[in-house]
Design an enzyme around this catalytic site. Structure first.
Site, mmCIF file in Angstrom:
data_model
loop_
_atom_site.group_PDB
_atom_site.id
_atom_site.type_symbol
_atom_site.label_atom_id
_atom_site.label_comp_id
_atom_site.label_asym_id
_atom_site.label_seq_id
_atom_site.Cartn_x
_atom_site.Cartn_y
_atom_site.Cartn_z
ATOM 1 N N CYS A 15 0.838 -1.202 0.000
ATOM 2 C CA CYS A 15 0.000 0.000 0.000
ATOM 3 C C CYS A 15 0.871 1.249 0.000
ATOM 4 C CB CYS A 15 -0.929 0.010 1.224
ATOM 5 S SG CYS A 15 -0.043 0.146 2.783
ATOM 6 N N CYS A 18 3.525 1.618 2.692
ATOM 7 C CA CYS A 18 4.770 0.888 2.427
ATOM 8 C C CYS A 18 5.724 1.747 1.606
ATOM 9 C CB CYS A 18 4.482 -0.405 1.665
ATOM 10 S SG CYS A 18 3.424 -1.568 2.535
ATOM 11 N N ASP A 411 9.812 25.131 -34.182
ATOM 12 C CA ASP A 411 10.922 25.400 -35.087
ATOM 13 C C ASP A 411 10.411 25.127 -36.508
ATOM 14 O OD1 ASP A 411 13.646 25.660 -36.080
ATOM 15 O OD2 ASP A 411 13.614 23.474 -36.249
ATOM 16 N N ASP A 612 14.028 20.065 -33.502
ATOM 17 C CA ASP A 612 14.757 18.837 -33.837
ATOM 18 C C ASP A 612 16.253 19.021 -33.951
ATOM 19 O OD1 ASP A 612 14.823 20.295 -36.230
ATOM 20 O OD2 ASP A 612 14.922 18.453 -37.422
ATOM 21 N N ASP A 616 18.112 23.988 -31.415
ATOM 22 C CA ASP A 616 16.841 24.067 -30.694
ATOM 23 C C ASP A 616 16.972 23.628 -29.232
ATOM 24 O OD1 ASP A 616 15.358 24.868 -32.967
ATOM 25 O OD2 ASP A 616 15.282 22.792 -33.661
#
Length: 720
Positions: A15, A18, A411, A612, A616
């Site tokens: 639970c 724990c 971009d 990409d 960037d």
């Protein structure tokens, strides 16, 4: 001092309490920087300072009452718990509960007290032994957990019944059915929960299953089958039609259609021929391929994807911190409420038997299983289904932030456009166009940039012999510098030329006309005694097929789209008009993109950046959430919180959509987890809920929370 990460598999957690205890134990170990424990994956991710060994961490977990071992990257998930003990518990409990149900119809079929004792005792102390073991470990560690609540509650019901049997010889009502049925229901609930958790990790198992065990390697002209572990970089592997690629590599012979759907989410096979990169785990279609391996083991694309998904599932969403604070005090508070219920009913009515039953019901209904599973179950399901669609979430924080995005900044090149520009025009001031192209190609002969490839392709078409330039240097966000045939040359943007003092007037009118057509213009200059313009090069690139739809999908969600590009205003404006983007910022350096994003954030909006390229990366890191195209550079992907495994801009909308749905599931789960306790505990305390119904409700709460999270697996997304 540097830090490193360790991943531990934890056994015995039941639970949210724990989780809190294991985290506390790990954080108290000297040298631990941070520790995060996930109930759903049964894993602990620990950041430790260099020099710290796993032994101290394992000892701390064991001292807290749990078993642990270092998690291996290729470790198989635990098998489903056997159903036989639950079936046996049900078979022993049914004769106890059936007479109680028949009594509602006026049928008296109550078993003798000694027979009830014989049926209930194995369920209580043999099949339910796990609750005593785990509860005792919790007590020794000075805390409580779900197992302790079950052990206390059912022991009280069994003990009261045994006392009644010994004292009154079985006359009066016995409660053996309550203890036996509660244990049976809790065992069933844990089995259903474990099974559901395994379904939530289907994405990881599906990815791991993509790894072939054997590779066919061509060495000295002979094909031999070798275990994957014996592959070496540079080996040539033979992949027949219908087989999975054993490793990342480059095709050196053959052509085929390759199915990469489970890796990139791409629904259709893609053509791969000589020179193409292929990914281990993809399925070869109809041709024979010879592939030279370029990445193995932990460095392969598939392994990196698995690590990203596992990392995202292991980390906690910020909202989980509230749950952890509640869980830390939950069990002691519940035990206090049970004692208060016992005392209140006993003193008020004098019926200590009923008082004990009501206290037992409080202990049973309050088990915090659902509370501990609410957030991680939703995160596991959400990140798993996203991975199948080609969206890799690196951490839970990114998912949390993504669902609140107001502005998406794109971009241009490689993100909204194909990223495969062509050189459409090259015009020299002195009329020597071939000389201009030759010098430009020489400068770019060692570059991987898309524009460089376009120049080199054009030079090849013109039959020009390209001699690499000397002293070539990349000038960030501006262009290139180098020496060709004794001339100091510079190739790059208009800004670069202005900074160098190059007069662009001889070709300015022509450049303006090209930019108005959507072309990207670069300039070549000779830095002699006086900077001299040599000419211009004009490039063209096409918008990606899904770019316009991606913008439309985002705008339909009320999200503002912005274009941030280092390209010229004319080219950026043409693309923006094609896609329906009204806000454009062109001619930006990497630091300018960061400044634009920070300005947007200061305006009170939450910003996602999509890119990409290397340039960037700063903007991806500066945004509230960065989304990197998987077709881009490793630097960009490391800076982003979310990676889109294929270059489809529509995946941006999909990523924000799954983030929103996952967040909604977390809220729904937390509501149900809390409502069971908020409603159930008072009902039990006031005597309106018997222990059997309390056990059923507790078991159902865990199953319903995980089941609700698994509904995310039906999500399909808009990207194709």
């Amino acid at each position: 001092m540097t830090t490193n990460s360790l991943s531990l598999s934890i056994d015995g957690m039941s639970c949210a309490s724990c989780v809190a205890r294991v985290e506390k134990a790990l954080k108290q170990v000297p040298g631990v920087v941070s520790a995060t424990v996930n109930l759903a994956t049964e894993r602990a991710d620990v950041q430790v300072r260099d020099g710290n060994e796993a032994g101290a961490l394992l000892a701390a977990v064991e001292k807290a009452g749990y078993a642990a071992h270092v998690h291996a990257p290729d470790e198989a998930p635990p098998a489903d718990a056997p159903l036989a003990p639950i079936m046996l518990a049900a078979a022993l409990s049914l004769p106890l509960v059936l007479p109680m149900l028949l009594s509602l119809a006026g049928i008296d079929a109550m078993l003798p007290g000694w027979l009830q004792l014989l049926l209930a005792t194995p369920v209580q102390f043999v099949l339910g032994a796990r609750f005593y073991r785990a509860g005792w470990k919790a007590l020794r560690a000075g805390s409580g957990n779900m197992d302790l609540l079950v052990a206390l509650g059912t022991s009280a019901a069994w003990g009261l019944s045994a006392w009644q049997l010994l004292r009154h010889g079985g006359h009066g009502h016995l409660y053996f059915e309550a203890s036996a049925v509660v244990i049976t229901l809790v065992l069933l609930g844990k089995w259903l929960e474990q099974r559901a958790k395994r379904q939530a990790t289907d994405a990881i198992r599906a990815l791991n299953a993509l790894r072939p065990q054997v590779a066919r390697v061509r060495r000295d002209g002979i094909d031999v089958d070798l275990p994957i572990a014996q592959l070496r970089l540079g080996d040539v592997v033979v992949v027949r039609a219908g087989e999975r690629l054993p490793a990342d590599g480059e095709v050196i012979d053959g052509e085929s259609q390759v199915d990469e759907s489970l890796i990139t989410g791409e629904s259709l096979p893609v053509a791969r021929g000589v020179g193409a990169h292929v990914t281990g785990g993809a399925v070869n279609g109809d041709g024979l391929l010879l592939v030279r391996t370029t990445a193995l083991g932990a460095e392969s694309t598939l392994s990196r994807i698995v690590r990203l998904v596992e990392s995202a599932q292991a980390k906690k969403a910020p909202i989980q911190q509230l749950v952890d604070r509640v869980s830390a005090v939950f069990v002691p508070v519940v035990i206090g409420l049970a004692l208060l219920t016992l005392a209140g009913w006993g003193v008020a009515t004098g019926d200590w038997e009923q008082a004990l039953l009501n206290a037992v019901a409080v202990l049973v209904i309050a088990c915090p299983c659902a509370l501990g599973l609410a957030t991680p179950a939703a995160l596991m399901a959400g990140t798993g289904v996203a991975a199948r669609r080609g969206i890799l979430v690196q951490d839970a924080d990114a998912l949390e932030r993504a669902q609140r995005v107001d502005v998406v900044a794109f971009d241009k090149t490689g993100t909204l456009t194909e990223g495969h520009p062509q050189l459409l025009a090259f015009e020299a001031v002195d009329g020597d166009a071939r000389g201009l192209l030759s010098a430009s190609a020489a400068l770019q002969s060692g570059s991987e940039h898309a524009l460089a490839k376009a120049v080199l392709d054009a030079a090849a078409r013109e039959g020009l012999a390209v001699v690499p330039a000397g002293a070539v240097r990349v000038v960030g966000g501006r262009g290139l510098s180098g020496r060709v045939d004794g001339h100091e040359l510079r190739l790059g943007s208009s800004r670069f030329m202005h900074e160098l003092g190059v007069d662009l007037a001889p070709s300015r009118a022509r450049a303006d006309a090209l930019e108005a057509e959507g072309r990207t213009v670069s300039w070549l200059a000779d830095l002699g005694a006086t900077p001299l313009l040599r000419g211009l090069l004009a490039f063209g690139d096409r918008a990606k097929p899904g770019a316009a739809e991606a913008v439309r999908l985002l705008q339909a969600r009320g999200i503002r789209c912005v274009l941030l590009t280092g390209d010229n205003a004319g080219s950026a404006g043409v693309l923006a008009r094609q896609l329906g983007i009204t806000e454009v910022h062109a001619g930006l350096l990497p630091e300018d993109k960061v400044a634009r994003i920070e300005a947007l954030r200061r305006g009170g909006v939450r910003v996602a950046m999509v890119g990409d390229g290397i340039n960037d990366a700063p903007a991806l890191a500066a945004a509230d959430v960065g989304l990197a195209m998987g077709s881009g550079t490793d630097v960009a992907m490391q800076a982003a919180g979310i990676t889109l495994m294929r270059g489809d801009p529509r995946l941006v909308a999909d990523a924000l959509d799954i983030a929103h749905l996952t967040r909604r599931k977390i809220h729904q789960n937390l509501f149900w987890a809390f409502i069971y306790n908020v409603v159930g505990i008072p009902l039990a305390a006031f005597g309106l809920l018997n222990p059997v119904l309390a056990g059923a409700a507790m078991a159902f709460s865990s199953a319903s929370v995980v089941g609700n999270a698994l509904l995310l697996r039906r999500w399909k997304g808009a990207g194709r």
